[in-house]
Scaffold this active site. Structure first.
Site, mmCIF file in Angstrom:
data_model
loop_
_atom_site.group_PDB
_atom_site.id
_atom_site.type_symbol
_atom_site.label_atom_id
_atom_site.label_comp_id
_atom_site.label_asym_id
_atom_site.label_seq_id
_atom_site.Cartn_x
_atom_site.Cartn_y
_atom_site.Cartn_z
ATOM 1 N N ASP A 65 0.844 -1.193 0.000
ATOM 2 C CA ASP A 65 0.000 0.000 0.000
ATOM 3 C C ASP A 65 0.876 1.237 0.000
ATOM 4 O O ASP A 65 2.107 1.142 0.064
ATOM 5 C CB ASP A 65 -0.962 0.000 1.195
ATOM 6 C CG ASP A 65 -0.249 -0.115 2.541
ATOM 7 O OD1 ASP A 65 0.997 -0.134 2.563
ATOM 8 O OD2 ASP A 65 -0.935 -0.194 3.578
ATOM 9 N N ASN A 134 -7.279 -0.064 14.244
ATOM 10 C CA ASN A 134 -8.712 -0.288 14.070
ATOM 11 C C ASN A 134 -9.001 -1.609 13.364
ATOM 12 O O ASN A 134 -10.122 -1.845 12.920
ATOM 13 C CB ASN A 134 -9.340 0.874 13.294
ATOM 14 C CG ASN A 134 -8.743 1.036 11.902
ATOM 15 O OD1 ASN A 134 -7.845 0.292 11.510
ATOM 16 N ND2 ASN A 134 -9.237 2.009 11.160
ATOM 17 N N HIS A 136 -7.487 -2.675 10.573
ATOM 18 C CA HIS A 136 -7.307 -2.669 9.122
ATOM 19 C C HIS A 136 -6.112 -3.528 8.695
ATOM 20 O O HIS A 136 -5.188 -3.774 9.474
ATOM 21 C CB HIS A 136 -7.178 -1.238 8.582
ATOM 22 C CG HIS A 136 -5.888 -0.537 8.906
ATOM 23 N ND1 HIS A 136 -5.849 0.791 9.268
ATOM 24 C CD2 HIS A 136 -4.599 -0.943 8.909
ATOM 25 C CE1 HIS A 136 -4.595 1.157 9.469
ATOM 26 N NE2 HIS A 136 -3.825 0.120 9.262
ATOM 27 N N GLU A 141 -9.912 -0.396 5.191
ATOM 28 C CA GLU A 141 -10.446 0.147 6.430
ATOM 29 C C GLU A 141 -11.772 -0.519 6.815
ATOM 30 O O GLU A 141 -12.491 -1.044 5.953
ATOM 31 C CB GLU A 141 -10.678 1.650 6.265
ATOM 32 C CG GLU A 141 -9.430 2.447 5.908
ATOM 33 C CD GLU A 141 -8.564 2.772 7.107
ATOM 34 O OE1 GLU A 141 -8.606 2.028 8.113
ATOM 35 O OE2 GLU A 141 -7.842 3.783 7.051
#
Length: 237
Positions: A65, A134, A136, A141
């Site tokens: 990414d 979180n 991810h 996400e």
């Protein structure tokens, strides 16, 4: 999911680097997809140390990414990280490195380009991942649904608070990332977890409940996932 717990980051890095090197020895032209961030850094450093006596002139590297909206040479990009910890020390040539550009004129077309690269070079042999605060994976996400392939991601506050983005104030950041289907198509996945801030999200992940609100939970669907986790958390992602 094969979960191995370690007392400290050094032990985790030793085991992770050994496994990566073994995979490269078994398949010299291995397609390695590499996450960035604090957690995998020591593992990459150990890999470089151990790999010095082995020829790695066929190893291929795929960027997982990238932060969108900043120049490639920015100190916080995944590009800068990979150049420092893997590409330069392992002498990975440009024809064996496949990457998102961080500030493309057309982000959507950049994702199309990278997807074609993956189709030509893949599937990924070994995908190294980190766990977001979180839940991810890469920039996939939490949300109502997950994207299967390379896409432009709207970043959550948790992602924007990452240490790599600290010097990117004033920039409208977005994510460029492989999708969940791309990641799950890898032949083998290694998830590295350390950091005091990861305790609660790790507990949620290991409950084994699959939800789009916790993208990493989809790793339970993969037949070959190694999770290396430090039980004595002492550093952040």
């Amino acid at each position: 999911m094969d979960v191995t717990r370690f007392d400290n980051e050094i032990s985790l890095a030793e085991a992770a680097s050994d496994h990566i090197l073994q995979a490269i020895q078994q398949k010299p032209d291995l397609l390695l997809c590499a996450a960035t961030g604090n957690t995998p850094t020591l593992s990459y450093q150990k890999l470089v140390e151990k790999a010095s006596v082995f020829p790695l002139d066929q190893l291929r590297l795929f960027k997982l990414d990238e932060w969108g909206g900043v120049p490639m040479e920015h100190s916080g990009t995944c590009e800068t990280y990979l150049q420092q910890y893997l590409i330069s020390p392992l002498r990975i040539s440009t024809d064996r490195y496949f990457s998102f550009q961080s500030n493309p004129a057309d982000p959507e077309q950049e994702c199309v380009k990278v997807q074609k690269m993956l189709e030509q070079q893949g599937p990924i042999d070994l995908c190294i991942l980190g766990l977001g605060l979180n839940g991810h994976l890469a920039f996939n996400e939490p949300g109502e649904y997950l994207q299967p392939h390379c896409h432009v991601a709207q970043l959550t506050e948790a992602s924007l608070g990452h240490s790599m983005a600290q010097d990117m104030e004033g920039v409208k950041l977005y994510g460029l990332t492989l999708g969940m289907s791309d990641i799950l198509a890898a032949k083998e996945i290694m998830l590295l977890i350390s950091g005091a801030s990861k305790v609660e999200i790790t507990k949620r992940l290991l409950e084994g409940k699959i939800s789009t609100q916790l993208p990493a939970s989809f790793l339970w669907l993969h037949p070959k996932v190694k999770v290396y986790v430090v039980t004595n958390f002492s550093n952040d992602e």
